[in-house]
Scaffold this active site. Structure first.
Site, PDB file in Angstrom:
ATOM      1  N   GLY A 133       3.525  -0.648   4.436  1.00 31.27           N
ATOM      2  CA  GLY A 133       2.673   0.870   3.498  1.00 31.27           C
ATOM      3  C   GLY A 133       5.046   0.571   3.486  1.00 31.27           C
ATOM      4  N   HIS A 173      -9.245   1.658   5.604  1.00 31.96           N
ATOM      5  CA  HIS A 173      -8.134   2.031   5.766  1.00 31.96           C
ATOM      6  C   HIS A 173      -8.341   2.259   6.892  1.00 31.96           C
ATOM      7  CE1 HIS A 173      -3.802   2.581   6.331  1.00 31.96           C
ATOM      8  NE2 HIS A 173      -3.630   1.969   6.148  1.00 31.96           N
ATOM      9  N   GLY A 226       3.744   2.240  10.229  1.00 32.46           N
ATOM     10  CA  GLY A 226       4.172   3.667  10.790  1.00 32.46           C
ATOM     11  C   GLY A 226       5.200   3.467  11.624  1.00 32.46           C
ATOM     12  N   GLU A 235      -6.322   4.832   7.859  1.00 30.01           N
ATOM     13  CA  GLU A 235      -6.069   5.943   8.054  1.00 30.01           C
ATOM     14  C   GLU A 235      -7.433   6.855   7.506  1.00 30.01           C
ATOM     15  OE1 GLU A 235      -2.639   5.298   5.551  1.00 30.01           O
ATOM     16  OE2 GLU A 235      -1.308   5.076   7.692  1.00 30.01           O
ATOM     17  N   GLU A 248      -5.083  -4.823  11.209  1.00 30.97           N
ATOM     18  CA  GLU A 248      -3.582  -2.911  11.253  1.00 30.97           C
ATOM     19  C   GLU A 248      -4.119  -3.429  12.783  1.00 30.97           C
ATOM     20  OE1 GLU A 248      -2.551  -2.338   6.836  1.00 30.97           O
ATOM     21  OE2 GLU A 248      -3.434  -1.286   6.881  1.00 30.97           O
ATOM     22  N   SER A 304       3.619  -2.190  10.075  1.00 34.14           N
ATOM     23  CA  SER A 304       5.436  -2.441  10.586  1.00 34.14           C
ATOM     24  C   SER A 304       6.009  -3.733  10.129  1.00 34.14           C
ATOM     25  CB  SER A 304       5.517  -1.733  12.072  1.00 34.14           C
ATOM     26  OG  SER A 304       5.077  -0.569  12.157  1.00 34.14           O
ATOM     27  N   ASN A 321       1.168  -0.983   0.064  1.00 30.09           N
ATOM     28  CA  ASN A 321      -0.151  -0.299   0.049  1.00 30.09           C
ATOM     29  C   ASN A 321       0.456   1.340   0.156  1.00 30.09           C
ATOM     30  OD1 ASN A 321      -1.486   1.968   0.736  1.00 30.09           O
ATOM     31  ND2 ASN A 321      -2.592   0.781   2.342  1.00 30.09           N
ATOM     32  N   TRP A 322       0.818   1.859  -1.376  1.00 32.81           N
ATOM     33  CA  TRP A 322       2.517   3.349  -1.322  1.00 32.81           C
ATOM     34  C   TRP A 322       1.482   4.141  -0.279  1.00 32.81           C
ATOM     35  CZ3 TRP A 322       4.404   2.722  -6.573  1.00 32.81           C
ATOM     36  CH2 TRP A 322       5.685   1.683  -6.899  1.00 32.81           C
ATOM     37  N   LYS A 323       0.350   4.405  -0.182  1.00 31.43           N
ATOM     38  CA  LYS A 323      -0.536   5.474   0.648  1.00 31.43           C
ATOM     39  C   LYS A 323      -0.046   6.905  -0.443  1.00 31.43           C
ATOM     40  CE  LYS A 323       0.198   3.549   4.656  1.00 31.43           C
ATOM     41  NZ  LYS A 323      -0.336   3.063   6.640  1.00 31.43           N
TER      42      LYS A 323
HETATM   43  P1  13P Z   1       3.522   0.345   7.253  1.00 32.63           P
HETATM   44  O1  13P Z   1       4.397  -0.710   7.036  1.00 32.63           O
HETATM   45  O2  13P Z   1       3.751   0.998   7.281  1.00 32.63           O
HETATM   46  O3  13P Z   1       3.786   0.599   9.117  1.00 32.63           O
HETATM   47  O4  13P Z   1       1.752   0.576   7.261  1.00 32.63           O
HETATM   48  C1  13P Z   1       0.734  -0.208   7.208  1.00 32.63           C
HETATM   49  C2  13P Z   1      -0.199   0.210   6.540  1.00 32.63           C
HETATM   50  O5  13P Z   1      -1.119   0.902   7.027  1.00 32.63           O
HETATM   51  C3  13P Z   1      -0.627  -0.359   5.381  1.00 32.63           C
HETATM   52  O6  13P Z   1      -1.907  -0.445   4.692  1.00 32.63           O
END
Ligand code: 13P
Length: 239
Positions: free
Chosen positions: A223, A89, A163, A91, A157, A202, A9-11
């Protein structure tokens, strides 16, 4: 574990030159690698992935089309050659105030467009500390999941692990994935056994084997470590 699904997931990351990372991932020959770049790169990503990596969206609107400025429908993603969409998600639940009902409507839209859908759930740190992680995740599942299992993948998650470099213990991962499996079986019967449950938060090459080795963990939603082919493929190699 063999057969693990690893999803990047590149966000809100990546410009045109980043599709080279997808080309490198596609060139690995490893099956079951999916990447969700930002909407702006999906078209180019589908081309360089050449069918070797499934490309998806990070969100979709619940409607097929209409007066929704700035939004992208699941039908539009499918039209570009996307194979999946992430919905719910944390976020988006936090930043865009998406409710379980919103997430469910998006999941239904994804299914209607013929996409596989990754429905995300997870508790905050305060909720875990209060001992309500299972109650929170259970409520999110009840409210967010569609009635049909078509193309369904669930991602757990924990918000506090995203993150941050922090992860739950392997025992905690196994416990909550077992809880999610129980919820899926209660809802869908025996078919709930076959639903893939991803862990996200993470995940890195160094911890992937341990986290993905737990019962009922069918892969990872990644991520930060999905942004380069090197680290993403490092996770895939450890899985
Ligand atoms: P990280 O791997 O950067 O912690 O992010 C996880 C995430 O939110 C994937 O959707």
């Amino acid at each position: 574990m063999a057969g693990s699904l690893i999803v990047g997931n590149w966000k809100m990351n990546g410009l045109g030159d980043s599709v080279a990372e997808i080309a490198a991932i596609a060139g690995s020959g490893r099956p079951d690698l999916w990447v969700a770049p930002p909407f702006t790169l999906i078209d180019r990503a589908v081309i360089v992935a050449a069918g070797a990596v499934s490309i998806g969206g990070q969100d979709c609107h619940a409607k097929v089309s209409g007066a929704h400025t700035g939004c992208v429908s699941a039908a539009m993603l499918a039209d570009l050659g996307a194979g999946f969409v992430i919905v719910g998600h944390s976020e988006r639940r936090a930043d865009m105030h998406e409710t379980d009902a919103d997430v469910r409507a998006k999941a239904l839209a994804g299914q209607a467009a013929g996409l596989q859908i990754i429905v995300c759930v997870g508790e905050t740190e305060a909720q875990r500390d209060a001992g309500t992680a299972e109650a929170v995740v259970g409520a999110q599942l009840a409210g967010s999941l569609p009635d049909s299992l078509d193309g369904l993948v669930v991602a757990y998650e924990p918000v506090w692990a995203i993150g941050t470099g922090r992860t739950p213990t392997p025992e905690d991962v196994a416990a909550i994935h077992g809880f999610i499996r129980g919820q899926l079986q209660a809802r869908y019967g025996l078919n709930g056994r076959g639903v893939r449950i991803l862990y996200g938060g993470s995940v890195k090459p160094e911890n992937a084997a341990l986290l993905l080795g737990q019962a009922n963990v069918g892969g990872a939603l990644v991520g930060g470590a999905s942004l380069t082919a090197t680290s993403f493929l490092g996770i895939a190699a450890a899985a």
